[in-house]
Scaffold this active site. Sequence first.
Site, PDB file in Angstrom:
ATOM      1  N   CYS A  84      18.572 -65.492 -51.631  1.00  0.00           N
ATOM      2  CA  CYS A  84      17.985 -64.916 -52.844  1.00  0.00           C
ATOM      3  C   CYS A  84      17.201 -65.963 -53.643  1.00  0.00           C
ATOM      4  CB  CYS A  84      19.075 -64.241 -53.653  1.00  0.00           C
ATOM      5  SG  CYS A  84      18.438 -62.982 -54.747  1.00  0.00           S
ATOM      6  N   HIS A 175      22.834 -61.093 -50.271  1.00  0.00           N
ATOM      7  CA  HIS A 175      23.948 -62.001 -50.604  1.00  0.00           C
ATOM      8  C   HIS A 175      25.161 -61.790 -49.694  1.00  0.00           C
ATOM      9  CE1 HIS A 175      22.437 -63.455 -54.555  1.00  0.00           C
ATOM     10  NE2 HIS A 175      21.773 -62.330 -54.507  1.00  0.00           N
ATOM     11  N   GLU A 177      27.529 -63.695 -49.294  1.00  0.00           N
ATOM     12  CA  GLU A 177      28.717 -64.277 -49.955  1.00  0.00           C
ATOM     13  C   GLU A 177      29.429 -63.254 -50.841  1.00  0.00           C
ATOM     14  OE1 GLU A 177      25.675 -64.670 -50.876  1.00  0.00           O
ATOM     15  OE2 GLU A 177      25.488 -64.920 -53.039  1.00  0.00           O
TER      16      GLU A 177
END
Length: 193
Positions: A84, A175, A177
């Site tokens: 990002c 993302h 994560e």
Amino acid sequence: MDPAVKHIGVLALQGSVAEHMAALERLPGVRAFEVRRTRELMEADALILPGGESTTIAKLLRIFDLFEPLCARIQGGMPVWGTCAGMILLARKIIGEPSHLRLMDITVRRNAFGRQSDSFAETVRVPAFGPGETPLVFIRAPWIESAGPEVEVLCTLHGHIVAARQQNMLVTSFHPELTDNLNVYRYFLRMAD
Ligand code: GLN
């Protein structure tokens, strides 16, 4: 240092650092650590540039004297993965704004998915990331508007490029994560083999 263990740094100036650290800690054979100084940068076999606010991270890179050493390490072949804001940092061009590290031959559009869908999630099959499905989480995400001939497109969504690779540089506008799926981490670790 055990050569079998991969030392993966997470640039820890701003953004989703803890989430990347937690995901890395679930992977065998990885020692994860936060990078805020040149000395730490030099110890990394590979580095994650997290999501966050790209203009803020770019300012902090200069304040922490990390901008030039980071460019040098990436140009020297260190695997790097920009998620990002990290993708925006690596881009050669940002539409309508000055760019930052300018290392990857992509033009990105910030906050590209628009206000109505600032944040959303989809699950798609991305062959590069493994045989199963990969969940994609987008938060005020950029997309890649155009890419040079050296760039391999790994994933498109609604006609827009959202993951790509150029040699030692991987970028995702989403993302991983923020999910419990480790597909993209495993792909990145193979880049560090
Ligand atoms: N919109 C942010 C930027 O331009 C990126 C968003 C993110 O990293 N989640 O830096």
